[in-house]
Design an enzyme around this catalytic site. Structure first.
Site, PDB file in Angstrom:
ATOM      1  N   GLU A 191       0.837  -1.201   0.000  1.00  0.00           N
ATOM      2  CA  GLU A 191       0.000   0.000   0.000  1.00  0.00           C
ATOM      3  C   GLU A 191       0.874   1.254   0.000  1.00  0.00           C
ATOM      4  OE1 GLU A 191      -3.336   0.409   2.582  1.00  0.00           O
ATOM      5  OE2 GLU A 191      -3.632  -1.749   2.777  1.00  0.00           O
ATOM      6  N   SER A 253       7.250 -19.792  -0.775  1.00  0.00           N
ATOM      7  CA  SER A 253       7.308 -21.105  -0.139  1.00  0.00           C
ATOM      8  C   SER A 253       6.579 -22.072  -1.050  1.00  0.00           C
ATOM      9  CB  SER A 253       6.651 -21.109   1.245  1.00  0.00           C
ATOM     10  OG  SER A 253       7.307 -20.259   2.144  1.00  0.00           O
ATOM     11  N   ASP A 325      -4.705 -10.398   2.405  1.00  0.00           N
ATOM     12  CA  ASP A 325      -4.696  -8.957   2.688  1.00  0.00           C
ATOM     13  C   ASP A 325      -5.442  -8.722   3.992  1.00  0.00           C
ATOM     14  OD1 ASP A 325      -4.788  -6.249   2.782  1.00  0.00           O
ATOM     15  OD2 ASP A 325      -5.673  -5.959   0.807  1.00  0.00           O
ATOM     16  N   ASP A 328      -4.764  -2.779   6.504  1.00  0.00           N
ATOM     17  CA  ASP A 328      -5.186  -1.587   5.769  1.00  0.00           C
ATOM     18  C   ASP A 328      -4.627  -0.346   6.440  1.00  0.00           C
ATOM     19  OD1 ASP A 328      -6.605  -2.512   3.559  1.00  0.00           O
ATOM     20  OD2 ASP A 328      -8.466  -2.732   4.694  1.00  0.00           O
TER      21      ASP A 328
END
Length: 770
Positions: A191, A253, A325, A328
């Protein structure tokens, strides 16, 4: 994947005091070092019954106890015997208390850690645990403290820094889980990257070109047609619009599981190699835990009870990062005077907490952290453009977190139902769990707290913190991504896209490049009936699909220099095996690195590792290619890059492994006279996109992250399961078990994963003190 241990390493170049300490006392310490007691009998207060702790010649630990309390107590003892400094360093990192022992050099990092509030979150997490979770943590802590009360010889680092460890507390256990979650939840950084590019004047459409979306034909963990809840039409359209301009996850990974329909034995095979930071000592510790109610073997984390990755009597599991996600950033509109901020129709005052940071040989520093409805204001400790404050909301900072109970439940689980039920309490970091059991079943679950955002909030860039973009809840347990015995007969995850567009929730819009997942899939599909040797071959594979994509670019290059022409022809004859002994690999990797400089002026960074952006530029042209941005200009840039590559490598092109070195540095001793004693480096192959991954710093080709643990588990009744870590089981540079596994790891070797029939090198009996 960037490991938390390596991320936590401070700038030890500034620790001049350590130089003097090492020079004066370090070598004297070599003469008075006392190894921990690993044989005979040791009496400890807090045990209920005797416990047997057996070490193989490799240092792998087998613990047999009469109950779970004593099992976790004894694991705390074993961890402390072999990894006490690592455990100490980890808890100090998480608590933001490095300045107390390292001085002002660590102050900036402590400010960052205290602002985020990792240790505060760990204390809250402990309070939220149920009785079984608290009992396991308490037993482990009691074991560590009982060992400390025996007045053991302390590791070298304590002697150099001149202090002794404090007693352990429950939050010391849980804070490292928070740090691991931070390491695997990097969305706030992407972000900020988009925020920074916008501040530089880069338009959203151009950002979408510089950070391409996951390719539409890339492999998906749960493909279309898998058993996932259907999406509403409106929501599906929104997802399709959003996924065109997404940044790429940096984590790496691999894991995969193959059903008996595809194996020679008729039983499942499961593989996993989490890619995290490489350092001294190894991140993981190999252990077999056994009591009447729990038996598990695999990778444990020093400082934490239980097996994190491995198998038990009935099931096996492995993990990779989903890249969910769960963070924020919110841009706040402050009131005059900066005492509060606007949220909805209200003006809310900041809640201010004071953090006192003790600094060695200096005055205390008092940090005032502003808290909001979202979480802490972090703009003062992250690289954020503009002057407006940014607050962070992140699931791992919320008061309730029972993730450790999920892992303990997995250790006990006997089947798919119990495995899923154990994960019900899982919060963060979200992982791609692959599963297999002795009944022949295979499965996949991605657990965690996945935020449900307002329509129009992509989660890709900071949004106004005025209440309009607040989360609307989280994805229910019943709707987490899952698969059980899929028709294809195998499941592969490599941080690639986890769910199809039809999935009704937005887990993430950032996924790793699909090269590793695609290569694993190809090898499984072409192998016929698979055995353990085939799984090892896949795990060790260094064939570069990145080279496969860029080979057509090489074919079109027009180079004038004779040497560059010869190397172009050699690369075109090369098969793309990024072996340590390959000169072609060195030239290709250095040439690709030169290509990543293409948008440097525009993005303000020297390197921009986005393969699909670069491929698009070579195929269609790009504004960064001067003078006109045409395709021909981009190909001329690539031709000049080949010339610069050969200049960089010199007259005698080295083999890839000569310049590409896997580096294992001690987080404190790496710049002291004891650096050679404590650090190691070995020749390495691969690159950031090969299955046997070898990511590197483009400026130096140094590899300081990679496969931190490898396992191959055979679920056949007499199956041969394997595992290995780099370095060794001991954290002491003076121990024979400090680096005895490094050659095995770097050479593609493994230890047998045994729960019986192993050679006992040392046997220690822990007894309750009278």
């Amino acid at each position: 994947m960037r490991g938390a241990l390596r991320w936590a390493g401070i700038s030890v170049l500034l620790l001049l005091a350590l130089l003097a300490a090492a020079a004066c006392g370090g070598y004297l310490y070599l003469r008075i070092y006392t190894a921990p007691q690993t044989s005979g009998t040791l009496e400890l207060a807090g045990l209920r019954k005797p416990v047997q702790v057996v070490r193989e010649p490799s240092g792998v630990v087998h613990i047999r106890a009469a109950n779970e309390h004593d099992l976790f107590f004894a694991l705390g003892v074993a961890h402390a015997q072999d990894r006490l400094w690592q455990m100490e360093f980890q808890r100090r990192v998480g608590a933001g208390r490095l300045s107390e022992v390292l001085g002002r050099a660590a102050l900036e990092q402590d400010r960052f850690l205290r602002t985020f509030g990792f240790y505060r979150a760990a204390r809250n997490a402990y309070r939220s645990l149920g009785s079984e979770g608290k009992s396991a943590v308490d037993a482990y802590v009691a074991g560590v403290n009982a060992y400390l009360r025996t007045d053991p010889g302390l590791p070298l680092e304590f002697r150099l820094l001149g202090y002794e460890p404090e007693p352990w507390r429950p939050a010391d256990v849980l804070v490292w889980a928070k740090m691991m979650s931070f390491d695997l939840s990097a969305n706030y950084e992407s972000e900020l990257e988009r925020y920074r590019l916008r501040a530089r004047g880069v338009e959203p459409e151009r950002i979408a070109e510089l950070m391409p979306a996951y390719p539409e034909d890339g492999p998906v963990v749960l493909p279309e047609g898998a058993e996932v809840p259907p999406a509403g039409e409106r929501q599906a359209e929104a997802l399709l619009r959003l996924r065109r301009s997404l940044p790429r996850s940096v984590e790496a990974s691999n894991n995969w599981v193959v059903s008996g329909r595809r194996t020679g034995s008729g039983s499942p095979l499961l593989a996993n190699d989490p890619h995290l930071g490489l350092g001294v000592p190894a991140l993981w510790y190999l252990a077999h835990l056994e009591s009447p109610t729990l038996e598990a073997v695999g990778a444990t984390l020093p400082g934490v009870p239980g097996v994190v990755i491995g198998r038990n009597r009935d099931i096996a599991w492995g993990v990779t990062n989903v890249g969910a996600d769960v963070q924020d950033l919110y841009v706040l509109e402050e009131t005059e005077g900066g005492r509060g901020y606007r949220h909805g129709e209200e003006v809310l005052p900041y809640r201010v907490r004071e953090e006192r940071i003790r600094v060695k040989d200096a005055e205390d520093v008092v940090l005032r952290v502003r808290e909001t409805v979202y979480g802490p204001v972090v703009s003062g400790v992250v690289d954020a453009p503009g002057g407006r404050p940014l607050a962070l909301r992140w699931t791992s900072l919320e008061p309730e977190d029972r993730t450790i109970e999920a892992f303990l439940g997995i250790n006990r689980a006997r089947n798919w139902r119990e495995f899923n039920e154990a994960l019900r309490s899982y919060k963060a970091p979200s992982q791609n769990f692959v599963y297999a059991d002795e009944e022949g079943n295979i499965g996949y679950v991605a657990p965690g707290k996945f935020p449900v955002r307002q329509e129009g909030h992509s989660g890709l860039a900071p949004v106004p913190g005025d209440g309009r973009w607040d989360w609307r809840g989280s994805v229910p347990f019943e709707e987490w991504p899952r698969a059980f015995n899929p028709r294809e007969g195998f499941i592969v995850t490599a941080n690639n896209k986890a769910v199809p567009d039809s999935y009704p929730h937005r887990i993430s819009l950032e996924w790793a490049e699909p090269y590793r997942a695609e290569r694993i899939r190809r090898m499984i599909l072409s192998a016929g009936r698979l055995g353990v040797e085939d799984i090892v071959r896949i795990q060790q594979d260094r064939r570069s699909l990145l080279f496969e994509d860029f080979r057509p670019v090489l074919e079109e290059l027009r180079v004038r220099d004779e040497r560059a022409r010869r190397w172009r022809e050699r690369l075109l004859r090369w098969g793309g095996e990024v072996r340590p002994g390959s000169e072609e690999a060195a030239v290709f990797e250095a040439w690709y690195t030169e290509l990543t400089r293409l948008p440097a002026r525009e993005v303000g960074q020297e390197y921009w590792d986005e393969p699909r952006y670069l491929l698009r530029a070579m195929r269609r042209g790009d504004t960064a290619c001067e003078p006109s941005g045409s395709r021909e200009d981009c190909l001329r840039f690539a031709a000049r890059a080949l010339g610069r590559t050969l200049e960089r490598l010199g007259e005698e092109v080295p083999e890839w492994g000569r310049v590409h070195r896997a580096v294992f540095e001690h987080p404190v001793l790496s710049e002291t006279p004891l650096a050679r004693l404590a650090g190691r480096e070995v020749s390495a192959g691969g690159d950031g996109y090969t299955v046997n991954v070898g990511p590197y710093d483009p400026a130096s080709f140094r590899m300081d992250s990679g496969p931190s643990y490898r396992q191959v588990i055979d679920l056949a009744p007499e199956g041969r399961s394997l595992y290995v870590i780099p370095m060794g089981q001991s954290g002491s540079p003076l121990s024979g078990r400090f680096d005895d596994l490094l050659g095995l790891w770097s050479g593609g070797g493994y230890l047998r994963m045994r729960t019986a029939g192993y050679e006992a090198d040392d046997t220690l009996i822990l007894r309750p003190s009278r």
